[in-house]
Design a protein around this motif. Structure first.
Motif, mmCIF file in Angstrom:
data_model
loop_
_atom_site.group_PDB
_atom_site.id
_atom_site.type_symbol
_atom_site.label_atom_id
_atom_site.label_comp_id
_atom_site.label_asym_id
_atom_site.label_seq_id
_atom_site.Cartn_x
_atom_site.Cartn_y
_atom_site.Cartn_z
ATOM 1 N N VAL A 122 52.087 60.598 -47.549
ATOM 2 C CA VAL A 122 50.853 59.903 -47.193
ATOM 3 C C VAL A 122 49.731 60.935 -47.221
ATOM 4 N N SER A 123 48.688 60.671 -48.017
ATOM 5 C CA SER A 123 47.623 61.660 -48.224
ATOM 6 C C SER A 123 46.255 61.054 -47.954
ATOM 7 N N GLY A 124 45.490 61.686 -47.059
ATOM 8 C CA GLY A 124 44.107 61.309 -46.802
ATOM 9 C C GLY A 124 43.912 59.856 -46.434
ATOM 10 N N ILE A 173 50.988 63.019 -43.977
ATOM 11 C CA ILE A 173 52.359 63.270 -43.535
ATOM 12 C C ILE A 173 53.279 63.234 -44.737
ATOM 13 N N HIS A 174 54.489 63.751 -44.562
ATOM 14 C CA HIS A 174 55.513 63.617 -45.595
ATOM 15 C C HIS A 174 56.879 63.557 -44.919
ATOM 16 N N ILE A 175 57.821 62.913 -45.610
ATOM 17 C CA ILE A 175 59.197 62.800 -45.125
ATOM 18 C C ILE A 175 60.128 63.078 -46.285
ATOM 19 N N GLY A 219 42.769 56.849 -49.456
ATOM 20 C CA GLY A 219 43.993 57.633 -49.470
ATOM 21 C C GLY A 219 45.114 56.970 -50.237
ATOM 22 N N THR A 220 46.274 57.612 -50.239
ATOM 23 C CA THR A 220 47.411 57.126 -51.015
ATOM 24 C C THR A 220 48.701 57.179 -50.212
ATOM 25 N N VAL A 221 49.614 56.257 -50.580
ATOM 26 C CA VAL A 221 50.981 56.256 -50.060
ATOM 27 C C VAL A 221 51.910 56.301 -51.257
ATOM 28 N N VAL A 222 52.669 57.379 -51.376
ATOM 29 C CA VAL A 222 53.613 57.547 -52.485
ATOM 30 C C VAL A 222 55.020 57.515 -51.910
#
Length: 296
Positions: free
Chosen positions: A18-20, A43-45, A77-80
């Motif tokens: 998850v970015s910005g 965040i990242h997982i 922002g983005t969710v990858v």
């Protein structure tokens, strides 16, 4: 960390990034600015990892989980997820994502259809994804065994179970399609302390067995400490501190994290009283600083 799945540290690729991220809600009224619930979330997982997301009520932690699931509006922002940008995924794409991205809600009393038998509740996501009735029945029996429920639960209704057992059913439903990530939204907060411990251990065992990742949302830093590899602390819609579970709970840097840690219950009455006093003093000092603009 020894009680957690150490496979998480072996992989360098992120399962979720998850970015910005900003989330805004419109407010009715002439020229009124929208309410910003989340600001610049990053965040990242990793696969097999648990990220604990902790904060008091209203901090934005549930909103972040909802944004990842496509249930809250993302304004920036983005969710990858698993290498794919799902920020603006449509209904068809979200349905396909259901195989790999699941959720366990807070309240086991309302998250299950009270008129359906447990077997039908667990079979529903399987049949929606096209599995045959025979394959679904086989998988349902496996799920019951996985979460420690007897086979006769198939023909019983949710009201016939305790809160902890109902949450086991909810966990089994989330596991039905063997997801890669489960968003756990306060999944033990409605349970008593002894049942909480049992359900948390179940989450840990499932992760060891399957390699599933968790975004574990809670207001209780002690709960998060027990289950998470890393912790992100949310305050007023922002992440104010991130780090390993050990670092956050042993050496918190942000005053808000320190307050959360002091709020965690301990079995010793004297230590608990000291924590309560320390928390009140810390809160008073922070309020003075915010009011005066001068560090306390």
């Amino acid at each position: 960390m020894s009680a957690l799945n150490e496979k998480a540290s072996a992989s360098s690729a992120d399962l979720l990034t998850v970015s910005g991220l900003d989330v805004e809600y419109p407010i009715k009224g002439f020229r009124r600015k929208p309410f910003r619930a989340l600001t610049d979330i990053n965040i990242h997982i990793k696969p097999g990892e648990t990220l604990g997301l902790v904060g008091e009520s209203g901090s934005g932690k549930t909103t972040l989980g909802r944004a990842i699931l496509g249930l809250a509006p993302i304004s920036k922002g983005t969710v990858v997820f698993d290498g794919n940008d799902i920020t603006q995924a449509d209904r068809k794409q979200r349905r396909a994502l259901g195989r790999d991205l699941q959720v366990v809600f807070q309240d086991p009393y309302t998250s299950l259809n009270p008129s359906l038998e447990i077997g039908d509740i667990l079979a529903e996501p399987l049949t929606v994804q096209g599995q045959s009735p025979a394959a679904a029945r086989k998988r349902v029996k496996e799920l019951l065994d996985q979460v420690g429920l007897p086979s006769d639960a198939l023909s019983r209704l949710p009201r016939e179970f305790s809160g902890g057992q109902r949450q086991r059913v909810a966990i089994a439903r989330a596991l039905a399609l063997s997801p890669k990530l489960i968003v756990c939204d306060e999944p033990v907060s409605a349970l008593d302390l002894s049942t909480q411990a049992v359900v948390l251990d179940l989450f840990l065992q499932i992760q060891r067995d399957t390699g599933v990742s968790y975004l574990f949302v809670s207001h209780d830093l002690d709960v998060v400490r027990h289950i998470s590899h890393r912790v992100a602390v949310m305050y007023h819609g922002e992440i104010v501190e991130q780090g390993s579970s050990h670092q956050i709970t042993r050496d918190p840097q942000h005053p808000y994290t320190q307050r959360l840690l002091l709020a965690s219950p301990v079995p010793d009455p004297d230590r608990q009283a000291k924590r309560r006093n320390d928390r009140h003093e810390l809160l008073a000092a922070q309020q003075l600083e915010e009011a005066s603009g001068i560090p306390a």
